[in-house]
Design a protein around this motif. Sequence first.
Motif, PDB file in Angstrom:
ATOM      1  N   SER A  28       0.857  -1.182   0.000  1.00 24.04           N
ATOM      2  CA  SER A  28       0.000   0.000   0.000  1.00 24.04           C
ATOM      3  C   SER A  28       0.894   1.233   0.000  1.00 24.04           C
ATOM      4  O   SER A  28       2.039   1.199   0.467  1.00 24.04           O
ATOM      5  CB  SER A  28      -0.882   0.026   1.245  1.00 24.04           C
ATOM      6  N   ASP A  29       0.362   2.342  -0.506  1.00 23.61           N
ATOM      7  CA  ASP A  29       1.138   3.574  -0.503  1.00 23.61           C
ATOM      8  C   ASP A  29       1.448   3.992   0.931  1.00 23.61           C
ATOM      9  O   ASP A  29       0.649   3.764   1.852  1.00 23.61           O
ATOM     10  CB  ASP A  29       0.365   4.679  -1.227  1.00 23.61           C
ATOM     11  N   GLN A  30       2.594   4.612   1.126  1.00 20.72           N
ATOM     12  CA  GLN A  30       2.976   5.051   2.465  1.00 20.72           C
ATOM     13  C   GLN A  30       1.952   6.050   3.018  1.00 20.72           C
ATOM     14  O   GLN A  30       1.442   6.900   2.288  1.00 20.72           O
ATOM     15  CB  GLN A  30       4.358   5.708   2.444  1.00 20.72           C
ATOM     16  N   ALA A  31       1.686   5.949   4.293  1.00 26.48           N
ATOM     17  CA  ALA A  31       0.768   6.876   4.965  1.00 26.48           C
ATOM     18  C   ALA A  31       1.501   8.166   5.323  1.00 26.48           C
ATOM     19  O   ALA A  31       2.682   8.127   5.680  1.00 26.48           O
ATOM     20  CB  ALA A  31       0.206   6.238   6.226  1.00 26.48           C
ATOM     21  N   TYR A  32       0.823   9.268   5.204  1.00 24.05           N
ATOM     22  CA  TYR A  32       1.338  10.572   5.637  1.00 24.05           C
ATOM     23  C   TYR A  32       2.643  10.959   4.934  1.00 24.05           C
ATOM     24  O   TYR A  32       3.457  11.701   5.475  1.00 24.05           O
ATOM     25  CB  TYR A  32       1.568  10.590   7.157  1.00 24.05           C
ATOM     26  N   GLY A  33       2.863  10.454   3.735  1.00 21.08           N
ATOM     27  CA  GLY A  33       4.112  10.754   3.051  1.00 21.08           C
ATOM     28  C   GLY A  33       5.154   9.678   3.313  1.00 21.08           C
ATOM     29  O   GLY A  33       4.910   8.674   3.977  1.00 21.08           O
ATOM     30  N   LEU A  80       7.725   7.656  13.591  1.00 19.57           N
ATOM     31  CA  LEU A  80       8.159   6.403  13.000  1.00 19.57           C
ATOM     32  C   LEU A  80       8.347   6.583  11.503  1.00 19.57           C
ATOM     33  O   LEU A  80       7.738   7.458  10.886  1.00 19.57           O
ATOM     34  CB  LEU A  80       7.121   5.305  13.249  1.00 19.57           C
ATOM     35  N   SER A  81       9.156   5.731  10.915  1.00 19.24           N
ATOM     36  CA  SER A  81       9.363   5.768   9.468  1.00 19.24           C
ATOM     37  C   SER A  81       8.181   5.128   8.754  1.00 19.24           C
ATOM     38  O   SER A  81       7.914   3.932   8.930  1.00 19.24           O
ATOM     39  CB  SER A  81      10.651   5.041   9.083  1.00 19.24           C
ATOM     40  N   MET A  82       7.499   5.904   7.934  1.00 23.41           N
ATOM     41  CA  MET A  82       6.347   5.383   7.198  1.00 23.41           C
ATOM     42  C   MET A  82       6.763   4.465   6.044  1.00 23.41           C
ATOM     43  O   MET A  82       5.927   3.779   5.464  1.00 23.41           O
ATOM     44  CB  MET A  82       5.506   6.548   6.661  1.00 23.41           C
ATOM     45  N   ASP A  83       8.056   4.436   5.721  1.00 19.02           N
ATOM     46  CA  ASP A  83       8.529   3.595   4.628  1.00 19.02           C
ATOM     47  C   ASP A  83       8.950   2.212   5.103  1.00 19.02           C
ATOM     48  O   ASP A  83       9.279   1.354   4.300  1.00 19.02           O
ATOM     49  CB  ASP A  83       9.699   4.284   3.917  1.00 19.02           C
TER      50      ASP A  83
END
Length: 547
Positions: free
Chosen positions: A343-348, A407-410
């Motif tokens: 899924s696309d990263q949340a919040y950038g 936290l890292s969203m990636d």
Amino acid sequence: MTLAPQPPSRHSYELRTAARRLGRRRFLTGTAAAAALAFATNLPAAGAAAAAELDPARITENPFTLGVASGDPHPDSVLLWTRLAPRPYESGGGLPRSRVTLRWELAHDERFSRIARRGSVTAHPEFNHTARAEVPGLDSDRAYFYRFTTGRWTSPVGRTRTAPAPGARISELRLAAVSCQAYHDGYYTAYGHLAEEDLDVVLHLGDYLYEYAVTATGGARAYTDRKLPAHYNRETVTLEDYRLRYALYKSDPDLLAAHAAHPFVVTWDDHETENNYAGDTPENDVPPDEFLLRRASAYRAYWENQPLRAPQRPTGSDMRLYRRLQYGRLAQFDILDTRQYRSDQAYGDGWQTPGPDSEDPARTLTGATQERWLIDGWRSSKATWNVLPQQVTFAQRKDRPTADFKLSMDSWDGYPASRRRVLDGWQAAGADNLLVLTGDVHVHYGFDIKKDFADPDSATLGTEIVTSSVTSGKDGADKPANWGTYMAANPHLKFYNGRRGYVAVTLGREEARADFRTVSAVTTPGAPLTTAGSFVTRAGAPGLKPV
């Protein structure tokens, strides 16, 4: 015999034209999409007439400038790879659009006095004159030597090794984990040292290639004795761009030595295509169809230039990279792809405060199919060690010890529901000894994997070993500026070092040992190798302990 490079503007126009013709769903499923994709990325169409054959005697310069490689060891077979490129920094590698026949030999000894197998393979121009030979009928758990020849030219000699037989009770397995080798950030000194290690296999965990421009002086390498062609000083977008970038990376002598010394098992992260992409979502505001055309080019070039077997050959913009390898009863390797299905990263893409979007149960890092495949594999595993080679940090990694942490969203922190499903599946499967191997972050970490990261006293379910980069981030430091903050914020973090290098891992029946190797610098060649830390985790008692 040099093939003139195709003008980038024309190829870019063709990509955009093909993309505009197709809706997203049709792009993914329709025959018109396949035709446009084949056109846009120069892939051979089914049933296409073969190119004319080149007489190898007409090759007047050494075509084996990019060396040899082997990969994905099986108990009874090996995969051998090479590419013909007399002038690797030119489009087409300095060969005409003709197919070339190569001979290969596999021997029990380095002098090739005892030949085990021999045969021939064709290097097709449609595959950029890359060639691979899957050699069956071999003895298990055995070292072999191999080479290719064409015309009067003979490749460097490579050494490979088959996996142990299914069910074999081997006592030890030696591997190394590597990742993140930005050419423009420094020299591949770590690979020179790795080539001298006594290893059974090397696991490359992603970012083999970077899409960013490389200047004429090689970036931080600051060449004074050579000048790179101008076409390297731009971001990779087209198939030709990616092919040329692999030629640059794979011409490095230390990387050549590492591939010749050991079989590699590879998986990608983001930079082999584009920074921080997620599934069919690009980093920037580019139409999805156009990005998938770029992804198809990147995936095609990746397969061409890595020692991968036939099942991994891509179809358009899709490539089945996750797969399973067995090393007797000692280890099962479940190699993941956490880019293609996420899924696309949340919040950038960066460090963010977790919230409803990132914690949405529907979010996935692996995709549902790969997640089921992983957990099903654990259910049937009889291995002492279940090793999970993958890309991004698995354990929780807070940036500060206070309640306002980010936290890292990636990473898996941006997909906590996905991580929870995997850990629940691990516990339900009843398999033994989870060992996660990770790249991406350009530092060495050693983590305990907790059942509940919010509770330091909760059960430890496994171990995560994160390897630093080969070069990315340049020289680094033993203790990065945030060392104390990270150690305080994450009590399950047992080791943290910011130098470049790799991790050597020894799996035994009773314990696994991780040696974190570092070099003092990558911006100057020839730095010595140091073991910055050594840890063990015992079979049946997860948790890292310093040696």
